[in-house]
Enzyme design. Structure first.
Site, short mmCIF file in Angstrom:
data_model
loop_
_atom_site.label_atom_id
_atom_site.label_comp_id
_atom_site.label_asym_id
_atom_site.label_seq_id
_atom_site.Cartn_x
_atom_site.Cartn_y
_atom_site.Cartn_z
N HIS A 177 37.49 33.03 39.28
CA HIS A 177 36.91 32.47 38.04
C HIS A 177 36.35 33.56 37.13
O HIS A 177 36.15 33.33 35.94
CB HIS A 177 35.89 31.37 38.35
CG HIS A 177 34.56 31.87 38.80
ND1 HIS A 177 34.30 32.23 40.09
CD2 HIS A 177 33.39 32.05 38.13
CE1 HIS A 177 33.04 32.62 40.19
NE2 HIS A 177 32.46 32.52 39.02
N LYS A 181 36.16 34.34 32.44
CA LYS A 181 34.94 34.56 31.64
C LYS A 181 35.30 35.23 30.32
O LYS A 181 36.15 36.11 30.27
CB LYS A 181 33.93 35.43 32.43
CG LYS A 181 33.32 34.68 33.61
CD LYS A 181 32.24 35.48 34.27
CE LYS A 181 31.81 34.88 35.59
NZ LYS A 181 30.82 33.82 35.48
N HIS A 239 36.16 39.22 42.74
CA HIS A 239 35.62 39.37 41.38
C HIS A 239 35.46 40.85 40.98
O HIS A 239 35.91 41.25 39.91
CB HIS A 239 34.26 38.69 41.27
CG HIS A 239 34.25 37.25 41.72
ND1 HIS A 239 35.33 36.42 41.54
CD2 HIS A 239 33.31 36.50 42.35
CE1 HIS A 239 35.03 35.22 42.02
NE2 HIS A 239 33.83 35.25 42.53
C1 BG6 Z 1 31.49 32.67 43.78
C2 BG6 Z 1 30.78 33.07 45.04
O1 BG6 Z 1 32.84 33.05 43.83
O2 BG6 Z 1 30.88 33.32 42.67
C3 BG6 Z 1 29.30 32.73 44.95
O3 BG6 Z 1 31.35 32.38 46.14
C4 BG6 Z 1 28.69 33.33 43.71
O4 BG6 Z 1 28.61 33.21 46.11
C5 BG6 Z 1 29.53 32.98 42.49
O5 BG6 Z 1 27.38 32.81 43.59
C6 BG6 Z 1 29.03 33.72 41.26
O6 BG6 Z 1 29.67 33.23 40.13
P1 BG6 Z 1 29.01 33.37 38.71
O7 BG6 Z 1 30.03 32.85 37.77
O8 BG6 Z 1 27.74 32.56 38.75
O9 BG6 Z 1 28.71 34.83 38.53
#
Ligand code: BG6
Length: 491
Positions: A177, A181, A239
């Site tokens: 995801h 962003k 990520h």
């Molecule tokens: C997820 C993780 O992929 O990303 C979580 O499993 C984490 O542990 C989250 O909290 C963070 O996403 P964002 O968009 O809040 O930075």
């Protein structure tokens, strides 16, 4: 003019779960409100919850409505009307759910049919087998996979094989995801739609890069998952490495899915492996202990409330990871990429910091190198820290000042959640912002030796109190190279 949205059926396995209620349904509602869903588009949640359509709509009304702006009740009603629920027992004897799903989909074979697996990875294989048995996969079908995509290269391959037995690679959308962003996509625009950066985007001008994803949240209630993931698998493998790829990749020939993914893959393949005793030198792991977060006392990782008691695995799992990575190619040789992520940090902030070198010859005292900061969240924006002269007569005094772009201020528009973009891309059949099989596997290939070495240690990770910026070792990792973490509270 953009094309009108095409009708689609989105079938979400794990449709009553956390991801669905917190992210997918709110994102779909926003898309609906903005007129980006065709009138016929349906969302079919599948779960073991034993709900009917009315129950599920009631659940969405109770749990999702408070998360989204409902300015027009008619739009909200229209959105609820799209929702359906089918109860299934994956791998169980009762095939009634599959028959019901087949009934709902019957006659709609030409629509984009999106199967979204928002369920644990061990269910991916059984789901695919049930889909095959029920004959529900059409040429217009797509399969969306949520992380974790395995916990090492071998398990990732297994998952990819299982899903690959039913779907072509071009039909598979692996979600990271972070790629949805806004600032992440802007990084591509910044790099490849502006001429001034490219000549200095290399080891001649850049001293190092920092990629940080700091969270204030802990892991209450997530022990079952988190004990077996840890920060390395949960955040770095996907990520942070994806962000590194976008910073380090070569300019693609086209804004086309395969061109971009090909370039990202080359970066992953160029990562210098960190193995054996180097793991100690180039990586740091930590686990939070009790402390204060947002002014409130919070427990340590081992004392987080959960259904299960902590085990030996819990004691060894890291809630913080920092790595000094290197990309071995002509452009980046010798430039450290510092990656860092942690739970229960002092503030929530995800950002990429590109630190330039000192000027070759300084004629003013007190200068500091330029820094480009791409803030992913919160307050998405880009800031270039340049040196300026403090106003006044007498000695020239320098001060670093930011040239800033705040997306919220400049565009005066709501910054959409990553899932909105990603869901719209799946419905439109555009996989550019999704990970290809070879990328996921290349990332695991680099992570595995680090994870393996950490697991072989009998010692727990370095403790750090909740609300602080990680263990001492993380600071040594950068100070050893004469550098420092960029610490700037987004507040
Ligand atoms: C997820 C993780 O992929 O990303 C979580 O499993 C984490 O542990 C989250 O909290 C963070 O996403 P964002 O968009 O809040 O930075």
């Amino acid at each position: 003019m953009s094309e009108p949205p095409q009708p689609a059926d989105l079938i979400v396995f794990g449709g009553t779960g956390d991801l669905s209620m917190r992210k997918l349904l709110p994102a779909l509602y926003h898309c609906d409100r903005d007129g980006r869903l065709a009138p016929e588009t349906r969302v079919i949640a599948m779960s073991r919850a034993g709900l009917d359509d009315a129950d599920f709509r009631g659940k969405a009304d109770a749990e999702v409505r408070g998360r989204v702006p409902v300015d027009d009740p008619a739009v909200w009603r229209r959105f609820l009307g799209r929702l359906h629920h089918v109860s299934v027992d994956v791998g169980g004897e009762d095939g009634a759910g599959w028959v019901r799903l087949a009934g709902l989909l019957d006659g709609h074979e030409r629509r984009a049919r999106v199967f979204y697996l928002a369920s644990p990875p061990m269910t991916f294989g059984p789901f695919c087998r049930e889909l095959r048995r029920a004959g529900l996969v059409t040429p217009a079908s797509r399969m969306v996979l949520e992380k974790p995509l395995g916990r090492d290269l071998a398990s990732a391959r297994r998952i990819n094989d299982e899903v690959g037995a039913l779907f072509d690679e071009r039909q598979i959308y692996r979600v990271d995801h972070y790629l949805g962003k806004e600032t992440v996509q802007n990084l591509l625009v910044l790099r490849f739609a502006n001429a001034f950066l490219e000549p200095v985007w290399n080891s001649l001008w850049i001293d190092h890069v920092q990629i940080t994803a700091a969270e204030t949240v802990g892991t209450p209630g997530r022990r079952g998952y988190y004990d077996h993931a840890g920060a390395l698998r949960d955040m770095v493998q996907n990520h942070l490495l994806q962000l590194l790829c976008l910073v380090a990749m070569e300019p693609p020939a086209r804004n086309h899915r395969e061109s971009i993914r090909d370039e990202k893959l080359k970066v992953l393949q160029a990562l210098r492996p960190i193995t054996g005793r180097e793991v100690d030198r180039f990586t740091v792991r930590g686990q939070y202990t009790a402390g204060v977060s947002g002014g409130v006392p919070v427990p340590g990782y081992l004392d987080e409330p959960d259904r299960t008691a902590p085990t030996e695995t819990s004691r060894r799992v890291e809630t913080f990871a920092a790595i000094r990575a290197e990309v071995r190619n002509w452009r980046w040789a010798g430039v450290p990429f510092y990656l860092r992520t942690g739970k229960r940090m002092p503030y929530r902030c995800s950002e990429i910091v590109v630190q330039f070198k000192e000027v070759p010859h300084s004629i003013f005292p007190g200068g500091a190198p330029n820094r480009l900061v791409l803030r992913l969240q919160p307050s998405e924006g880009i800031r270039l820290h340049i040196m300026a002269k403090e106003p006044g007569a007498g000695e020239v005094a320098l001060r670093p000042v930011p040239l800033g772009l705040s997306f919220a201020e400049t565009f005066a528009a709501r910054v959409p959640d990553a899932y909105e973009r990603l869901l719209m891309d799946v419905l439109a059949g555009n996989p550019t912002l999704f990970m290809r099989r070879d990328e996921v596997e290349a990332a695991w290939r680099w992570i595995d030796p680090i994870a393996g070495e950490w697991e072989s240690y009998g010692t727990p990770p370095e403790p750090y109190p909740a609300g602080t910026s990680g263990p001492a070792g993380a600071h040594e990792l950068v100070t050893r190279g004469g550098r420092a973490w960029h610490e700037e509270s987004p507040a």
